[in-house]
Design an enzyme around this catalytic site. Structure first.
Site, PDB file in Angstrom:
ATOM      1  N   ASP A 199       0.864  -1.178   0.000  1.00  0.00           N
ATOM      2  CA  ASP A 199       0.000   0.000   0.000  1.00  0.00           C
ATOM      3  C   ASP A 199       0.911   1.242   0.000  1.00  0.00           C
ATOM      4  O   ASP A 199       2.138   1.134   0.070  1.00  0.00           O
ATOM      5  CB  ASP A 199      -0.965  -0.006   1.187  1.00  0.00           C
TER       6      ASP A 199
HETATM    7  C1  BGC Z   1      -5.088   3.168   0.234  1.00  0.00           C
HETATM    8  C2  BGC Z   1      -5.262   2.181  -0.880  1.00  0.00           C
HETATM    9  C3  BGC Z   1      -5.129   2.841  -2.224  1.00  0.00           C
HETATM   10  C4  BGC Z   1      -3.788   3.548  -2.278  1.00  0.00           C
HETATM   11  C5  BGC Z   1      -3.510   4.204  -3.611  1.00  0.00           C
HETATM   12  C6  BGC Z   1      -3.858   4.015   0.053  1.00  0.00           C
HETATM   13  O1  BGC Z   1      -3.836   5.027   1.002  1.00  0.00           O
HETATM   14  O2  BGC Z   1      -5.022   2.486   1.468  1.00  0.00           O
HETATM   15  O3  BGC Z   1      -6.508   1.559  -0.759  1.00  0.00           O
HETATM   16  O4  BGC Z   1      -5.239   1.892  -3.235  1.00  0.00           O
HETATM   17  O5  BGC Z   1      -3.751   4.534  -1.249  1.00  0.00           O
HETATM   18  O6  BGC Z   1      -4.333   5.255  -3.878  1.00  0.00           O
END
Ligand code: BGC
Length: 758
Positions: free
Chosen positions: A284
């Protein structure tokens, strides 16, 4: 000697291990490419960047992205959209980098691309698996038309704590329903052939257990035993893997003390060895770097830990990019490990057909053909109408009569900025239809007057926090008293009041946890004042989570829960308020009476000292001094404008053998005055087994349409796997003994039969 023997086996294992991975998966083009790549170029493929076009959910946004692509230091980007822009990005890679490797183009398409559907918690309340797959298919069609080939969805984290704001993004509390939805979404995004330009890689997230943070606070610690994990939290991720999901995203939290992005048990043992996942795993947003704050060492150490644990791609943090080479030199990471991660990413690009044609997703004609089409908008409306849950229908005020004058009030009644819901960065806010517009569009002959009545909140500090992506909460220049008086005057002059109240969109979602999940004070005052006018009052409740609404529930009001309904919000709400669609949604997460009951969910276990069935307090029993154990609204709850009656619950055999299915049948009658759809739900209780069973668990459901007065026999088949659970040795087994089967309108149903597994 012992050492030599050990060494021999290690070598043999490494040799055959590598061999078997290759024998299983080798794609000649990818292998040829790999053989031409330098270590730096391989590391480059493991790097995912964002130039900042989407939502930056961390504290950093990537810099010098273009130069890095040219230098072969980027495997994919996100936050870039539109066929032209995507073509430019691919051009940089194809025309300037040494090996001309095309880029993955990612995005968070969580509930529709430009045609925004309701928030996922709302979508799940439709219990309509075919519709959910169709919605994912159309979202993929739209997104790929705009150049995107990789979707960071589905988000399948089981959530049993509505304080956690990201409960909005998933399918609620139940692993069975969650697994069905996960599978449908993967199929919808990926289609049957990933080389088709309207299909895309799906990414199931967030592995794992992200929905169970302590105290409901986002990114917080998770602590959970394996039995609970396997039975209650892992099934949706596994279902996505079984459905062939191409990629997996790790979560921010730790599991058994090791953050997911550096957790070998999770990424290698569970995901690859037990579940047979053969795609790639992405972190993530900066979650590798965050392992430093978790207390696991410096950037080089955590990056090495991550790749050794089985992480393939590093989102935004550039820990892989900046430290892996040194770790190879230091003997902390092998080049083979990096090659393997790179191979998985190249294979994903290959599966998409990007090596054949890097511009496959850059067809300038497609946006006009595929995005925000009439078909897509009507699907968004259909899903929205099907996601609404009728919580209460006082004096059967709903559906409304077109002859009644309506006072439409509330801070969310005409608030375009709050219709799409959280995590809709690709949506078109300006197209969202407000409730006022929806009523006027669809019922031009009804007399409707409007007043805001209250601010979403009067608290400017809270307003500031939820306005991070633009104005969601606007604290009016007018005093709260003036706002309210205007609404009360309208109410007094009308036949019926429709008050649209609840949460602003960013009061739920990422990093939007709340310790008080009631309707904000400013709106509570408005609701109470409206009720005092004595006019029939309907609350249209918007939220990204279950709310604590005991006080409002006890008032003489009707309540229609509409979540954040997406681009067609107002149109869908109008249709349901006037009965063009009879509500059929059912809650997919339990609504507590108060915050102190959390976590509360239907498949909890019984204790050794269960509370009395009457709910009366008993000393030395598992109950509270100040609140019943039961929730305000049970999982699966939802009313209709009509009524349904269940009878004749039967099973086709009283005794079954291991491996046999069971057919459960029930008679369902529409006993009310409207045609309607019921979600028939089946719950199972494994009465005696080797580890303590949940009270009951959802194991089947069917959506059934019945004309008024109609009767149907509904049959749900339980498969042998539906009787199984993970025992103390984590074996998936069905144990002999009595099973109780409950069928009915929600998880509280008492209509019961039994069968015996021999
Ligand atoms: C979130 C993810 C997301 C990623 C990219 C993160 O903060 O937890 O769900 O896919 O950002 O945008």
């Amino acid at each position: 000697m012992i050492n030599i023997v050990k060494y021999f086996w290690v070598l043999l294992f490494v040799f055959f291990g590598t061999f078997s991975i290759r024998a299983q998966k080798t794609i000649p083009q990818v292998e040829t490419l790999l053989s031409q790549m330098t270590l730096e170029e391989k590391i480059g493929q493991l790097n995912l960047l964002t130039p900042g076009g989407g939502i930056a959910t961390g504290s950093v946004v990537s810099k010098n992205v273009e130069d890095k692509i040219k230098a072969g230091k980027v495997g994919g980007v996100f936050g870039v959209a539109g066929p032209e822009k995507v073509k430019q990005a691919q051009d940089i890679a194809i025309k300037n980098s040494r090996l001309k490797i095309p880029l993955l183009i990612g995005s968070d398409i969580i509930h529709g691309y430009k045609t925004t559907y309701p928030i996922p918690l709302g979508v799940s309340s439709s219990w309509d698996i075919a519709l959910i797959e169709k919605a994912a298919r159309l979202a993929a069609k739209e997104a790929t038309a705009d150049g995107i080939n990789w979707n960071f969805s589905p988000m399948v984290d089981i959530a049993r704590d509505p304080r956690w704001g990201r409960i909005a993004e998933g399918a609620g509390e139940d692993p069975y329903l969650g697994a069905k939805i996960a599978e449908a979404m993967v199929k919808g995004y990926q289609g049957t052939d990933l080389t088709q330009p309207n299909t895309m890689l799906a990414c199931v997230k967030h592995l794992a257990l992200y929905g169970a943070p302590e105290a409901g606070r986002d990114y917080h610690t998770v602590d959970m035993g394996k039995v609970k994990m396997y039975n209650q939290y892992l099934p949706p991720y596994k279902a996505a893997v079984d459905a062939g999901v191409a990629t997996v995203m790790t979560s921010f939290n730790d599991i058994d003390g090791v953050p997911a992005s550096g957790n070998q048990w999770l990424m290698t043992h569970l995901l690859r060895e037990q579940w047979g996942f053969d795609g790639f795993v992405v972190s993530d947003y900066t979650s590798v770097n965050e392992m430093i704050a978790h207390g696991l060492g410096d950037l080089q150490a955590v990056s090495a830990q991550a790749i050794n644990a089985g992480l393939d791609m590093d989102m935004v943090g550039e820990g892989f990019l900046t430290t892996l080479k040194k770790s190879v030199e230091d003997g902390k990471v092998t080049e083979a490990q990096i090659t393997q991660a790179c191979r998985r990413i190249l294979e994903a690009k290959y599966k998409l057909g990007l090596f054949e044609d890097p511009y496959r997703y850059s067809d300038a004609k497609r946006p006009a053909q595929d995005i925000l089409t009439k078909e897509n908008r009507s699907l968004a409306k259909e899903i929205a109408t099907k996601s609404f849950v009728l919580l209460k229908n006082h004096n059967e005020v709903l559906p409304l009569k077109q002859t009644a004058n309506v006072a439409l009030v509330g801070p969310l009644a005409h608030s375009r900025n709050n219709m799409l819901g959280t995590w809709a960065p690709t949506g078109e806010l300006k197209l969202a239809v407000t409730v006022l517009e929806g009523l006027n569009n669809n019922f031009p002959n009804v007399s409707i007057s409007y007043a805001k009545g209250a601010n979403i909140t009067d608290d400017p500090e809270l307003a500031k926090k939820v306005n991070v992506f633009g104005p969601r909460v606007q604290v009016s220049d007018q005093s709260p008293e003036t706002l309210m008086n205007e609404a009360i005057n309208l109410a007094q002059a009308s036949d019926v009041v429709v008050a649209v109240v609840g949460e602003a969109t960013e009061m739920s979602g990422e990093a939007a946890s709340r310790t008080d999940i009631s309707i904000p004070e400013s709106q509570k005052k408005l609701i109470n004042a409206l009720v005092k006018t004595g006019k029939p009052t309907v609350l249209v409740l918007m939220s990204g989570r279950p709310l604590t609404i005991q006080e409002e529930f006890d008032l003489p009001v009707s309540i229609l829960q509409v979540w954040h309904p997406g681009v067609e919000a107002g149109n869908a709400i109008a249709e349901v308020l006037y009965g063009n669609y009879n509500p059929s949604g059912k809650l997919t997460a339990t609504w507590p009476r108060n915050i102190g009951q959390i976590p509360i969910y239907h498949s909890a276990k019984r204790t050794g000292r269960p509370a009395s069935v009457t709910g009366e307090f008993q000393k030395f029993k598992s109950n509270y001094l100040d609140t019943p154990n039961t929730p305000l609204l049970a999982f699966g709850y939802g009313l209709s404008y009509t009524t349904f009656e269940y009878s004749n619950l039967t099973v086709d055999k009283r005794e079954i053998k291991q491996g046999e299915p069971v057919e459960v049948s029930v008679t369902l009658k529409n006993t009310g005055d409207y045609d309607g759809v019921e979600v028939v739900q089946l719950y199972l209780r494994d009465v005696v087994r080797s580890i303590t069973p949940p009270k009951k668990q959802l194991k089947g459901f069917q959506k059934v349409f019945l004309k008024k007065g109609e009767t149907k026999k509904v049959t749900i088949t339980l498969s042998p796997d539906d009787l199984k659970f993970y025992n103390n040795n984590l074996e998936f087994v069905a144990e002999p003994g009595i099973f109780e089967v409950f069928v009915g309108t929600n998880s509280d149903t008492q209509l019961k039969t039994v069968f015996d597994l021999k």
